[in-house]
Design a protein around this motif. Structure first.
Motif, mmCIF file in Angstrom:
data_model
loop_
_atom_site.group_PDB
_atom_site.id
_atom_site.type_symbol
_atom_site.label_atom_id
_atom_site.label_comp_id
_atom_site.label_asym_id
_atom_site.label_seq_id
_atom_site.Cartn_x
_atom_site.Cartn_y
_atom_site.Cartn_z
ATOM 1 N N ALA A 1 -26.422 -33.593 0.535
ATOM 2 C CA ALA A 1 -26.563 -34.755 -0.352
ATOM 3 C C ALA A 1 -27.268 -35.861 0.422
ATOM 4 N N PHE A 2 -28.390 -36.314 -0.109
ATOM 5 C CA PHE A 2 -29.237 -37.258 0.603
ATOM 6 C C PHE A 2 -29.490 -38.508 -0.237
ATOM 7 N N THR A 3 -29.819 -39.592 0.436
ATOM 8 C CA THR A 3 -30.291 -40.780 -0.263
ATOM 9 C C THR A 3 -31.738 -40.547 -0.695
ATOM 10 N N ASP A 4 -32.289 -41.509 -1.433
ATOM 11 C CA ASP A 4 -33.674 -41.398 -1.894
ATOM 12 C C ASP A 4 -34.688 -41.838 -0.837
ATOM 13 N N GLU A 5 -34.205 -42.283 0.307
ATOM 14 C CA GLU A 5 -35.120 -42.778 1.336
ATOM 15 C C GLU A 5 -35.985 -41.645 1.885
ATOM 16 N N PRO A 6 -37.290 -41.900 2.063
ATOM 17 C CA PRO A 6 -38.122 -40.912 2.757
ATOM 18 C C PRO A 6 -37.742 -40.851 4.229
ATOM 19 N N PRO B 1 -35.523 -35.483 0.838
ATOM 20 C CA PRO B 1 -36.790 -36.137 1.167
ATOM 21 C C PRO B 1 -37.825 -35.179 1.746
ATOM 22 N N SER B 2 -37.366 -34.206 2.523
ATOM 23 C CA SER B 2 -38.294 -33.263 3.137
ATOM 24 C C SER B 2 -37.626 -31.901 3.276
ATOM 25 N N VAL B 3 -38.416 -30.867 3.117
ATOM 26 C CA VAL B 3 -37.955 -29.506 3.373
ATOM 27 C C VAL B 3 -38.856 -28.923 4.452
ATOM 28 N N LEU B 4 -38.240 -28.508 5.548
ATOM 29 C CA LEU B 4 -38.976 -27.955 6.675
ATOM 30 C C LEU B 4 -38.904 -26.441 6.616
ATOM 31 N N LEU B 5 -40.049 -25.795 6.647
ATOM 32 C CA LEU B 5 -40.130 -24.342 6.601
ATOM 33 C C LEU B 5 -40.475 -23.834 7.996
ATOM 34 N N VAL C 1 -30.854 -30.838 15.833
ATOM 35 C CA VAL C 1 -30.079 -31.705 16.727
ATOM 36 C C VAL C 1 -30.795 -33.048 16.892
ATOM 37 N N ALA C 2 -32.122 -33.020 17.024
ATOM 38 C CA ALA C 2 -32.883 -34.263 17.141
ATOM 39 C C ALA C 2 -32.773 -35.088 15.862
ATOM 40 N N ALA C 3 -32.858 -34.432 14.707
ATOM 41 C CA ALA C 3 -32.738 -35.142 13.429
ATOM 42 C C ALA C 3 -31.393 -35.847 13.335
ATOM 43 N N GLU C 4 -30.331 -35.158 13.727
ATOM 44 C CA GLU C 4 -29.000 -35.766 13.683
ATOM 45 C C GLU C 4 -28.898 -36.935 14.657
ATOM 46 N N ALA C 5 -29.597 -36.838 15.787
ATOM 47 C CA ALA C 5 -29.536 -37.890 16.797
ATOM 48 C C ALA C 5 -30.181 -39.182 16.323
ATOM 49 N N ILE C 6 -31.072 -39.105 15.325
ATOM 50 C CA ILE C 6 -31.724 -40.315 14.813
ATOM 51 C C ILE C 6 -31.187 -40.693 13.432
ATOM 52 N N GLY C 7 -29.999 -40.171 13.109
ATOM 53 C CA GLY C 7 -29.311 -40.607 11.897
ATOM 54 C C GLY C 7 -29.596 -39.795 10.657
ATOM 55 N N LEU C 8 -30.299 -38.684 10.799
ATOM 56 C CA LEU C 8 -30.577 -37.816 9.659
ATOM 57 C C LEU C 8 -29.561 -36.680 9.617
ATOM 58 N N GLY C 9 -29.621 -35.894 8.571
ATOM 59 C CA GLY C 9 -28.785 -34.705 8.450
ATOM 60 C C GLY C 9 -29.578 -33.614 7.765
ATOM 61 N N ALA D 1 -33.457 -28.342 4.608
ATOM 62 C CA ALA D 1 -33.523 -29.607 3.880
ATOM 63 C C ALA D 1 -33.079 -30.719 4.816
ATOM 64 N N VAL D 2 -33.838 -31.811 4.867
ATOM 65 C CA VAL D 2 -33.580 -32.886 5.828
ATOM 66 C C VAL D 2 -33.714 -34.237 5.139
ATOM 67 N N GLY D 3 -32.839 -35.164 5.495
ATOM 68 C CA GLY D 3 -32.934 -36.523 4.977
ATOM 69 C C GLY D 3 -31.794 -37.374 5.486
ATOM 70 N N THR D 4 -31.712 -38.587 4.968
ATOM 71 C CA THR D 4 -30.612 -39.481 5.323
ATOM 72 C C THR D 4 -29.381 -39.097 4.509
ATOM 73 N N PRO D 5 -28.260 -38.784 5.165
ATOM 74 C CA PRO D 5 -27.055 -38.392 4.416
ATOM 75 C C PRO D 5 -26.603 -39.495 3.460
ATOM 76 N N ASP D 6 -26.218 -39.096 2.267
ATOM 77 C CA ASP D 6 -25.708 -40.038 1.271
ATOM 78 C C ASP D 6 -24.264 -40.393 1.632
ATOM 79 N N PRO D 7 -23.991 -41.654 1.966
ATOM 80 C CA PRO D 7 -22.621 -42.021 2.368
ATOM 81 C C PRO D 7 -21.605 -41.897 1.247
#
Length: 279
Positions: A41-46, A104-108, A152-160, A191-197
């Motif tokens: 579950a993500f916010t709408d932020e890119p 916001p983004s899907v990484l393949l 792991v890098a994505a999580e380190a910068i606040g993404l999930g 699937a990657v983005g800012t987690p929806d709080p």
């Protein structure tokens, strides 16, 4: 650095009431790894500026077999393409994952021997190695190592994020969708983005370490020696978060049936069409 009670909470979340390791060597990186959770579950932020480049730099810092760099990444943010990716997660057993279209983004993450094959041909070589199972496995492992570093890098910068193995259900359609060359296939998506709080995810429990850790030699254990403790942790987690009541053993049994594959039974044929002869 968190205090001891917060660290204890991390271990309890990861192992439930099972025996937890008592001699963890703690630091911030270990804490972050133990706190990993799948985010759907993500916010709408890119993605923030620089996030993709940071993820790729971390991914490229992972080990790579023989320094061959046999992986690639296609980052998808176009809404129509994401919607198509969500459709490709559908199958006979599962209804698909709408959050794929909403992320916001899907990484393949791609096992990619196309560069090695082209360089070998250009150098006058005969790239017969690509015909063998080990080549397929080597490129797949490279992609997996890179992806885990990236997450792991994505999580380190606040993404999930969350892995999407279901994209192998329609491997041929997916390859055509993103224009993959021969000697390349999508191992999984992410699937990657800012987690929806407002829709938080949770840490899933794992089996106790003595189920997976063997010292010196593999030690076969009867399932009944450990399964009850893990089932207790598994069911407590599902009850706490209002999930459907079921056992982990049932999930395992379902995963070994043909219906679970939802199209993945065709993967070998698709791989062979893409150049992997799997000898």
């Amino acid at each position: 650095m968190t205090d001891s009670s917060q660290r204890d909470a991390l271990l309890e979340a990861r192992y439930g009431q099972q025996a937890a390791p008592v001699n963890i060597i703690w630091n911030e990186q270990i804490e972050a790894l133990l706190a990993h959770r799948s985010v759907r579950a993500f916010t709408d932020e890119p993605l923030p500026d620089g996030a993709l480049e940071t993820v790729v730099a971390a991914a490229q810092s992972a080990s790579t077999s023989s320094n061959l760099h046999q992986w690639s990444l296609v980052a998808v943010s176009d809404p129509e393409t994401k919607a198509e990716l969500a459709r490709l997660t559908h199958g006979a057993e599962f209804t698909g994952f709408d959050f794929v279209a909403q992320a916001p983004s899907v990484l393949l993450w791609i096992a990619d021997m196309s560069r090695s094959h082209a360089i070998s041909v250009e150098q006058g070589g005969k790239p017969v190695v690509t015909d063998y199972v080990d080549a397929f496995l080597m490129a797949s492992v490279d992609a997996a190592l890179a992806a885990q570093n990236g997450l792991v890098a994505a999580e380190a910068i606040g993404l999930g994020g969350v892995y999407l193995g279901s994209l192998r259900n329609h491997a041929k359609e997916l390859s055509d969708l993103i224009g993959l060359p021969a000697y390349a296939y999508v191992v999984f998506g992410m699937a990657v983005g800012t987690p929806d709080p407002h829709r938080p995810s949770a840490v899933h429990p794992r089996p106790a370490q003595d189920v997976v850790l063997h010292r010196e030699r593999y030690r076969t254990r009867p399932v009944e020696e450990w399964i009850e403790d893990y089932e207790t942790a598994f069911k407590a987690f599902r009850a706490e978060y209002g999930l459907r009541d079921k056992t982990w053993s049932h999930s395992v049994a379902v995963s070994t049936g043909l219906d679970y594959m939802d199209g993945r039974e065709n993967l070998r044929r698709t791989l062979e069409e893409r150049g992997y002869l799997l000898r």
